[in-house]
Design an enzyme around this catalytic site. Structure first.
Site, PDB file in Angstrom:
ATOM      1  N   GLU A   1       1.311  -0.278  -5.024  1.00 31.85           N
ATOM      2  CA  GLU A   1       0.377   0.803  -5.336  1.00 31.85           C
ATOM      3  C   GLU A   1       1.176   2.103  -5.421  1.00 31.85           C
ATOM      4  O   GLU A   1       1.819   2.506  -4.445  1.00 31.85           O
ATOM      5  CB  GLU A   1      -0.695   0.932  -4.251  1.00 31.85           C
ATOM      6  CG  GLU A   1      -1.643   2.094  -4.493  1.00 31.85           C
ATOM      7  CD  GLU A   1      -2.430   2.500  -3.250  1.00 31.85           C
ATOM      8  OE1 GLU A   1      -3.583   2.939  -3.411  1.00 31.85           O
ATOM      9  OE2 GLU A   1      -1.894   2.405  -2.134  1.00 31.85           O
TER      10      GLU A   1
ATOM     11  N   ASP B   1       0.825  -1.194   0.000  1.00 26.67           N
ATOM     12  CA  ASP B   1       0.000   0.000   0.000  1.00 26.67           C
ATOM     13  C   ASP B   1       0.869   1.258   0.000  1.00 26.67           C
ATOM     14  O   ASP B   1       1.866   1.335   0.739  1.00 26.67           O
ATOM     15  CB  ASP B   1      -0.888  -0.015   1.258  1.00 26.67           C
ATOM     16  CG  ASP B   1      -1.778   1.189   1.365  1.00 26.67           C
ATOM     17  OD1 ASP B   1      -2.734   1.285   0.582  1.00 26.67           O
ATOM     18  OD2 ASP B   1      -1.516   2.048   2.232  1.00 26.67           O
TER      19      ASP B   1
END
Length: 559
Positions: free
Chosen positions: A276, A207
């Site tokens: 990401e 993330d």
């Protein structure tokens, strides 16, 4: 049912289809209204039947849930809301029995403010973990050390009275940023990743992985141009975060060295890294991050998660990334929906009524692009964005920017499993977010035996794609075509496939550049037809029609 066609291949991830599960909303096994790991395990047959290669499970670690699991207080513990480590092991075993890979979400750039590391770090300026987070003195007038802003609104700096310093938080104030300039922090985080590698996971989705370093000199970000606020920002234009060029609070060069350390660890276990990348200029960052064999295996950005679905825009996004990746041998992953943006069925509808033809189009496009693909839970059903009233809103992001922005809850409402069961069969209790009424007719039990349903189409398309190896690894070249047409070729060696998409709601005809033989055997074959003679061939596309074809001079071999 779910076995990967190249499951023994160490590069199974290249061109793979990944199904994202948001555990709070997938299936509740114990009636508390919140989805959990046993609930996922109980419903894995559904995912396997789709024909995907892997499952990405969003965070299930111990957390105060200020950001619903993306604020981790213990990287090695399953939050009691979701179950136990034994439940995790059972879920992993069931996935592997079905031939599915497991990718788990790891949030390394920040922790919860309830993490033991932060409790120690904020206790004084000279404790063993004093430098584990990003602390800085105020300016002489008491204001924050830089002008950096939080993605969720306001300053990215929070005053702490114990240390009489500010700490950095690129997201919520309850999500303090770790200091990656501290080697001990890097070592500790690699240890947390190793814990899950030892447990047998197949990969990680990292993330906000370009947020892992900040500018050590604490320089202010310059203002963004007016054009970039509307065109390239990773957030909405009404969020002040869009008003800066984020040159110093993320995407720092030092991150490349850490990612190499991370890759070395993962290679020892054969685990895959999906990153990401939220950056206003994502393609070059993604190219660096996925440089062949060095850092991440693949990465994705927010480029197809906006409201713009014009053919011109889509072509620009895909070509820009492909051009950036070419020198590094990097690899991208495409997504048109996830847990952070409105569902594509609504976002790309231009305010029009629901239309299964449009839903089929976007899924076909996602699966034909060069790269891997990520499908968010419920997209295989054609679920529209849910309407959640303010009084039931859970997302802090939405509460801050209401009503212009209603947050992320609309894409996070529970999966509808049974049309006639209370709460769509998701829970026997009160769901943490309401089940959206218009989702119930689209429930899985309603669609499962209907050959004309979006679910039947999704299964057919995914299984057909597995018979087309060039779609997993082949290159991509675009051809000029007027709006609303998107025209490109996938090529691998001497094999090619041309794809033409009508992104509009009206029928369209197009003069073909060469004789193309329509590809049969895929579930969209009936939406396009080639007409005319050998001198002038015209392609007729239905509204939201899709054409797949091969040059007439190529030898037979597609099916």
């Amino acid at each position: 049912m779910g076995s990967s066609i190249n499951s023994s291949n160490s590069e199974w991830w290249r061109g793979a289809v990944i199904y994202q599960i948001y555990p709070r909303s997938f299936m509740d096994s114990n009636g508390d209204g919140i989805g959990d790991l046993p609930g996922i395990t109980a419903r894995l047959d559904h995912v396997a039947s789709l024909g995907v290669d892997a499952i990405w499970v969003s965070p299930f670690f111990r957390s105060p849930m200020k950001d619903f699991g993306y604020d981790v207080s213990d990287y090695r513990a399953v939050d009691p809301l979701f179950g136990t480590l034994a439940d995790f092991d059972a879920m992993l075993a069931r996935m592997h029995a079905l031939g599915l890979k497991l990718i788990i979400d790891q949030v390394l750039s920040h922790t919860s403010d309830q993490h033991a590391w932060f409790a120690e770090s904020r206790s004084s300026r000279n404790n063993p973990k004093a430098d584990w987070y990003v602390w800085a003195d105020p300016k002489p007038d008491g204001t924050p050390p830089t002008n950096w802003l939080s993605v969720f609104g306001g300053s990215a700096w929070q005053w702490d009275s114990r240390r009489r310093q500010y700490y950095l938080h690129c997201f919520l104030t309850e999500q303090p940023d770790l200091n990656f300039h501290c080697t001990e922090v890097q070592d500790a985080l690699l240890g947390e990743v190793r814990f899950w590698c030892e447990r047998g996971v197949d990969g990680f989705r990292f993330d906000a992985c370009n947020h892992q370093f900040h500018d050590a000199l604490l320089r202010d970000n310059p203002p963004a141009s007016l054009a970039s606020i509307d065109e390239v920002s990773t957030v909405r234009a009404d969020n002040p975060y869009a008003m800066q060029q984020h040159l110093y609070d993320k995407s720092q060069q030092e991150n490349l060295v850490f990612l190499e350390r991370l890759r070395q660890l993962l290679d020892g276990y054969g685990a895959v890294a999906l990153g990401e990348v939220g950056d206003e200029n994502a393609p070059p960052v993604m190219a660096q991050y996925t440089e062949l064999g060095k850092r991440l295996h693949l990465a994705y950005s927010f480029s197809l998660l906006t409201a713009d679905h014009r053919a011109k825009h889509l072509r620009h996004q895909v070509e820009t990334l492909d051009l950036a990746l070419a020198p590094t041998g990097g690899w991208g992953c495409w997504a048109v929906s996830n847990h952070d943006v409105p569902r594509v069925a609504t976002r790309w509808s231009d305010g029009k009524a629901p239309d299964t033809r449009r839903d089929r189009l976007w899924l076909a496009l996602l699966l034909i692009l060069r790269g891997s693909a990520s499908i968010y839970q419920g997209e295989e059903l054609g679920l529209p964005e849910s309407e959640v009233p303010f009084e039931l809103l859970q997302d802090p992001y939405g509460r801050t920017f209401w009503p212009e922005f209603k947050g992320r809850d609309g894409c996070r409402t529970p999966m509808p499993w049974q049309a006639d069961a209370p709460h769509g069969g998701f829970t026997t209790g009160t769901p943490w977010l309401p089940v959206y009424g218009p989702h119930l007719p689209l429930a899985i039990d309603n669609q499962a035996d209907d050959p004309g349903s979006m679910l039947a189409f999704s299964r057919a398309l995914l299984h057909w794609r597995r018979t087309q190896p060039l779609l997993r690894t082949g290159g991509i070249v675009f051809f000029d075509a007027p709006e609303p047409l998107l025209w490109f070729e996938r090529r691998d060696g001497n094999r090619s496939l041309q794809a033409i998409f009508n992104m509009g709601s009206e029928p369209v005809t197009l003069a073909l550049r060469e004789a193309l033989v329509p590809l049969q055997g895929h579930p969209l074959a009936a939406t396009a037809s080639v007409q005319g003679n050998s001198e002038k061939r015209m392609l007729a596309l239905a509204p939201y029609g899709v054409f797949f074809g091969t040059p007439a001079n190529e030898e037979e071999g597609h099916s």
